[in-house]
Design an enzyme around this catalytic site. Structure first.
Site, PDB file in Angstrom:
ATOM      1  CD  GLU A 172     -11.528   5.388   1.314  1.00 10.89           C
ATOM      2  OE1 GLU A 172     -12.184   4.926   0.471  1.00 10.89           O
ATOM      3  OE2 GLU A 172     -10.455   4.902   1.971  1.00 10.89           O
ATOM      4  CD  GLU A 291     -10.282   2.459   5.219  1.00  7.39           C
ATOM      5  OE1 GLU A 291      -9.806   1.892   4.200  1.00  7.39           O
ATOM      6  OE2 GLU A 291     -11.240   2.967   5.405  1.00  7.39           O
TER       7      GLU A 291
END
Length: 495
Positions: A172, A291
């Site tokens: 991320e 995720e």
């Protein structure tokens, strides 16, 4: 209400990569400590792993576990989790405002993975560290050479390499919350150079570059294009992350959130194909949805947890019946995109937004979402079949034409089996569903599991772990199954 589901043996979407049913364990909250590792627990084995958790994960047949993060990895020194435990440093863990003891690191986790029977998807720190350190950890884990980091592994007691084949280039990195947050250009350059060094160190590995943290990021699209243009020939997958929730208590709209996942996958795949064409490449970039889950229940309580604890209770969502239906629909979406999504990780596996929960020093118990995930892990292997569903639709949560019936079908040719995963989103009515399985006429039902409960907010707990559990279905008559209101079904057929 009626529905019809059509499958043709000649219409295959793709062979499913087993890694589609992966999960995730991050050094966050009680995922590691008191989750998979609790040396004083009555079930602890010789390395301190909770055998109740270990046995359950093994029985689920989880194929892949992403480790060690997550936001955690962007400030992590992998060397801290190696060698003599007595000499390992305690660190301020800035991503989750906790204390990391480093009792468990890659040395221990690779052994846990072996005992479970799962592979590791290892993430490297591209937040506070860079390409050189990424290459070093690949050497430590995978190399047989007579060189520094391979010898360091040997000195720590591991003559044989760990053989980790799937690696994440950070986590991320587009997020301002991320340690070492980068612009698209900054990350693209770092990821490209890390990828080159990592593959020079071990040419057999596969690499996942960071995509956007979610599709509502301001740089979504621009980020993907920038990373792909820079690193296309050096990476194999682009990551996707998304979490879903029902904070407004709009159950009909919430049950349709898999449509958002479907659209997200299509958008990112289109971007990958655009850059492939732009580069004139013969190579496809596949997707790693590493995720995904439901995450919203615990957000307020997490604000009250004191900082700088060891293994504090963080992100401990307690899942209800409607969450299980959503997870079932999200799994169907991943299966139906198996031609492009090759890796996916339910985040996470134990205690932290997880299907498996533990009590410190006490029992293990299973959440509602455990069951659709477990059935997919065990019976979702094989070929994803093109599935045509004819049924009524509804509108809710800003979405139009949400099908009442959501379905995926998997054909395991090797085992002569077909598994049907199907969800009835209708909150009031049963749906009489007929199955037309062309080419599978000689397959007969051998198992039908139903997960339902009259109360959509019903949950399991340590005191009442069996509130929402699967029951035996009534089976299939003349190719028809009645799907009870708001219910999940796993139907197995055998030749």
């Amino acid at each position: 209400m009626k529905a019809e589901i059509q499958v043709n043996k000649e219409k295959v979407i793709s062979e499913i990569d087993n890694r589609l049913y992966g999960s995730f364990i991050e050094h966050l909250g009680r995922a590691v400590y008191h989750g998979i590792y609790e040396p004083n627990h009555e079930t602890a084995d010789d390395m301190g792993f909770r055998q109740d958790v270990l046995d359950t994960v093994r029985e689920m047949e989880v194929p892949l576990v992403r480790y060690p993060g997550g936001n955690f990895v962007s400030g992590y020194h992998w060397e801290d989790g190696t060698g003599d435990r007595a000499k390992r440093p305690k660190r301020m863990e800035l991503a989750w405002s906790s204390v990391e003891t480093n009792e468990v690191g890659i040395d221990e986790f690779q052994e846990w993975a072996k005992r479970v029977g799962t592979d590791i998807m290892m993430a490297v720190n591209l937040g506070t560290r860079g390409p050189e350190e990424a290459g070093n950890v690949v050497e430590y884990c995978n190399s047989r050479t007579d060189t520094h980091f391979a010898n360091m592994r040997r000195e720590n007691g591991f003559e044989e390499p760990f053989g980790i084949r799937t690696w994440c280039l950070g986590n991320e990195m587009d997020g301002p919350w991320q340690i070492g947050h980068k612009t698209p250009k900054e990350y693209a350059r770092t990821a490209c150079e890390a990828a080159k060094i990592m593959k020079w160190t071990d040419e057999t590995i596969e690499l996942v570059a960071c995509g956007s943290s979610h599709q509502n990021m301001e740089t979504f699209g621009e980020w993907e294009e920038t990373v792909l243009r820079e690193a296309y020939e050096h990476i194999d997958y682009l990551s996707m992350h998304e979490y879903y929730g029902n904070p407004d208590n709009d159950t009909p709209g919430y049950l349709g959130c898999s449509i958002d996942m479907d659209n997200f996958i299509t958008k990112v795949a289109t971007i990958c194909d655009k850059i492939k064409k732009e580069k004139g490449s013969d190579k496809d970039i596949y997707l790693s949805f590493d995720e995904w889950n439901v995450w919203f229940h615990s957000q307020e309580q997490d604000k009250k947890v004191p900082r700088w604890q060891i293994a504090p209770p963080l992100l401990e969502d307690i899942y209800n019946m409607e969450d299980a239906l959503v997870v079932g629909c999200l799994l169907n979406t991943l299966i139906n995109h198996a031609d492009r999504v090759k890796i996916a990780c339910l985040a996470q596996l134990v205690n932290v937004i997880a299907p498996i929960m533990t009590v410190n020093g006490g029992k293990m118990w299973l959440q509602t979402i455990f069951y659709p995930y477990m059935y997919a892990c065990r019976y979702g292997r094989g070929k994803a079949m093109k599935t045509e569903v004819a049924c009524d639709t509804y509108s809710a949560g800003g979405k139009e034409a949400i099908p009442y019936v959501d379905c995926s079908v998997v054909w395991n040719e090797e085992k002569d089996g077909v598994t049907i995963f199907v969800v009835n989103r209708n909150l009031k009515d049963a749906v009489e569903t007929s199955f037309s399985l062309a080419g599978f006429e000689d397959y007969k039902m051998i198992e039908h599991k139903v997960l339902d409960h009259e109360d959509m907010k019903a949950v399991n707990s340590p005191e009442k772990p069996d509130t929402v559990v699967p029951r035996e279905g009534v089976g299939m008559e003349n190719g028809t199954v009645t799907l009870e209101p708001h219910s999940y079904h796993m139907i197995r057929l055998k030749k």
